[in-house]
Design an enzyme around this catalytic site. Structure first.
Site, PDB file in Angstrom:
ATOM      1  N   SER A   1      -9.425  -5.705   9.984  1.00  0.00           N
ATOM      2  CA  SER A   1     -11.237  -4.649   9.477  1.00  0.00           C
ATOM      3  C   SER A   1     -11.938  -5.927   8.907  1.00  0.00           C
ATOM      4  O   SER A   1     -11.378  -6.990   8.045  1.00  0.00           O
ATOM      5  CB  SER A   1     -10.440  -3.840   8.293  1.00  0.00           C
TER       6      SER A   1
ATOM      7  N   ARG B   1       2.677   0.921   9.796  1.00  0.00           N
ATOM      8  CA  ARG B   1       1.847   1.505   9.269  1.00  0.00           C
ATOM      9  C   ARG B   1       3.114   1.678   7.839  1.00  0.00           C
ATOM     10  O   ARG B   1       3.776   1.733   7.850  1.00  0.00           O
ATOM     11  CB  ARG B   1       0.796   2.904   8.636  1.00  0.00           C
TER      12      ARG B   1
ATOM     13  N   ARG C   1       0.878  -1.059   0.295  1.00  0.00           N
ATOM     14  CA  ARG C   1       0.392  -0.289  -0.031  1.00  0.00           C
ATOM     15  C   ARG C   1       1.235   1.399   0.102  1.00  0.00           C
ATOM     16  O   ARG C   1       2.062   1.019   0.632  1.00  0.00           O
ATOM     17  CB  ARG C   1      -1.102  -0.383   1.231  1.00  0.00           C
TER      18      ARG C   1
END
Length: 429
Positions: A352, A277, A262
Site C-alpha cells: 500500500s 494475516r 498489529r
C-alpha cells in the site's frame, strides 16, 4: 492534521472533503470552538497587559510615598494575576480541545481519488504479468508439500497463540533472502537510504503518523507506555519530527526492514488459515520526505519502486487506486498493489503506497525552509510497502509450485540462496 487557517478560509471545502469520506459536516462546530479559543487567548493577553501596567504603577506609588495608592495597586496586581492564570488555563483547555478534535479527522482526499463507500469502489488502473496456467489444482502456501514442516503454526501457537508462525529450514532462509533482495534493490538500484530503527516507540511518535489516538486498539502498548510499531513508516517519518529540514536535503528517500506488530482488532474470522494475516510480520518499508509540490511525482515514483520488486520476482500483480471510503486515515491518495495467489485464485494486497501531503507533518511539526530567510513550511510525507516480506513469501511459493510438490524459485533469488533453485520438503536444493 488539518490546518485551522484553511478551515477558516474555506469551511465549505472542508465539509465537502469530509463528505467525500462519508463524514458529516464539522466546520461550523470546529470554527465555533476556534472562535471561543481565540477569544479566551485575547482576553488572557489583555488581562496580562493590565497586570503589567499595574505592576509598573506599584513602584511609582511606593517611590512617591503614597501608601494608600501603593496598597490599592498591589491588591489590583494580585487580583489580575489570579485572573490571568484562570484565563490562560481556560485558553489552554480550549486549545487542547480543538487539537484533540482535529487529531481525529482524516485527511482530505485528492480531487482525482475515486468516490466510493468501501473496497467495491476501488479502481484497477494497471496490470502486469499473466497468471500462470496449471495442469493441476494449485494449493495454498501452507498446504504445499515443498514447505514440509518448516512453516510451523503448531509450535507458534504453543509459544504465542493464534496468528503467529515459526519459519524453519529452507523456508526461513527463503524469507530472509526475500528481505535482503528487497533492501539491495531499493538501496543499490533505487538509491534509498537504509536505516535500522527501533520497534518500540513513544506515544507521541505514533500520534505523529496518525496511529494514535484514533486507532489505539489496532496496535500493542507495553506496560511502561511504549508502543510496538505496526510499520516502519512510524519511525522513518518521525525522523523529522520537530525539525526544520534544510531544503537542500529534500527529498529524503529512506527504507527499513523491521518486524511489525498489529492486533488485527477488526479482522476476526478473516484469513485465519496460513500466514496471510499475522500479529507479527516483517516488512521492508519506504518513506519519502519532500517539498509539498513534489509529492505527487514522488508518489508515482514510490509505487514503481514497489512494482519493481514484484516484476523482478516474476509475480503477476495489479495496481488499484483506493476510493475515498477505503483509504487510510492519513492518506490523500493510495495505490494498492495486489499480487496473484493461485492457491486462492485471486489477487491479494502486498503493498500500500500513500501520499499524505502535509497532514502528518502538522501532527509532528516537521518543517523545511524553502529558501534562506523565508518562513518555514510543513514538509510532505509519503510511505509504502516495498514489500511485505511474508506475503511475498506466500506469492513466491504459490506461483512457483510444481506438480511434483516442489517449488521453483525466482532466478533473482538464487544468489541469496547459495545457488539453490528449488524448495523440496522444506529444503533448498
Amino acid at each position: 492534521m488539518h490546518d485551522i487557517r484553511a478551515i477558516r478560509e474555506n469551511p465549505a471545502q472542508f465539509d465537502a472533503d469530509l463528505a467525500r469520506r462519508g463524514l458529516a459536516p464539522m466546520a461550523a462546530q470546529i470554527l465555533s470552538l476556534d472562535e471561543e479559543r481565540r477569544g479566551a487567548i485575547h482576553a488572557a493577553e489583555t488581562a496580562q497587559a493590565e497586570q503589567n501596567a499595574a505592576s509598573k504603577l506599584v513602584g511609582a506609588a511606593k517611590a512617591k510615598g503614597d501608601e494608600a495608592e501603593f496598597e490599592r495597586l498591589r491588591a489590583l496586581v494580585a487580583e489580575k494575576k489570579t485572573e490571568v492564570a484562570a484565563m490562560q488555563a481556560r485558553a489552554g483547555l480550549l486549545d487542547g480541545e480543538l487539537r484533540d478534535k482535529l487529531l481525529l479527522i482524516p485527511n482530505a482526499p485528492l480531487a482525482d481519488v475515486p468516490q466510493g463507500a468501501d473496497e467495491a469502489g476501488n479502481v484497477e488502473i494497471h496490470r502486469w504479468g499473466t497468471p500462470r496456467g496449471f495442469d493441476f489444482a494449485p494449493k495454498e502456501h501452507y498446504q504445499l508439500p515443498a514447505v514440509g514442516r518448516e512453516m510451523d503454526f503448531e509450535t507458534a501457537a504453543k509459544l504465542s497463540g493464534a496468528r503467529f508462525v515459526v519459519l524453519k529450514g529452507g523456508v526461513a532462509r527463503l524469507h530472509r533472502a526475500l528481505a535482503q533482495f528487497m533492501l539491495d534493490l531499493h538501496v543499490d538500484t533505487h538509491g534509498l537510504s537504509e536505516a535500522i530503527t527501533p520497534v518500540l516507540v513513544r506515544p507521541e511518535t505514533m500520534l505523529g503518523t496518525g496511529q494514535l489516538p484514533k486507532f489505539a486498539e489496532d496496535s500493542y502498548e507495553t506496560t511502561n507506555g511504549w508502543w510496538m510499531i505496526p510499520t516502519a513508516e512510524v519511525t522513518l517519518t518521525n525522523f523529522v519530527a520537530g525539525e526544520i529540514v534544510e531544503a537542500a536535503a529534500l527529498p529524503m528517500r529512506m527504507c527499513a526492514h523491521t518486524n511489525c506488530f498489529r492486533s488485527e482488532a477488526g479482522s476476526a474470522g478473516k484469513d485465519t488459515a496460513g500466514m496471510l494475516r499475522q500479529h507479527q510480520f516483517e516488512k521492508v518499508e519506504m518513506v519519502t520526505i519532500c517539498r509539498p509540490e513534489e509529492a505527487i511525482a514522488e508518489h508515482e515514483g514510490m509505487v514503481k519502486r514497489a512494482e519493481a520488486v514484484l516484476e523482478a520476482l516474476g509475480l503477476p500483480y495489479r495496481r488499484i487506486v483506493l476510493c475515498t471510503g477505503d483509504m487510510g486515515f492519513g492518506a490523500q491518495k493510495t495505490y494498492d498493489l495486489e499480487v496473484w495467489l493461485p492457491g486462492q485464485n485471486t489477487y491479494r494486497e502486498i503493498s500500500s503506497v500513500s501520499t499524505c501531503g502535509q497532514f502528518q507533518a502538522r501532527r509532528m511539526n516537521a518543517r523545511f525552509r524553502p529558501a534562506e530567510g523565508e518562513k518555514p513550511d510543513f514538509v510532505a510525507t509519503l510511505n509504502g510497502s516495498g514489500l511485505a516480506v511474508g506475503r511475498c513469501l506466500i506469492a513466491v511459493l504459490e506461483n512457483g509450485q510444481e506438480a511434483d510438490g516442489s517449488v521453483t524459485l525466482p532466478a533473482v533469488l538464487h544468489p541469496y540462496l547459495g545457488g539453490k533453485t528449488r524448495l523440496v520438503d522444506g529444503k533448498l536444493v
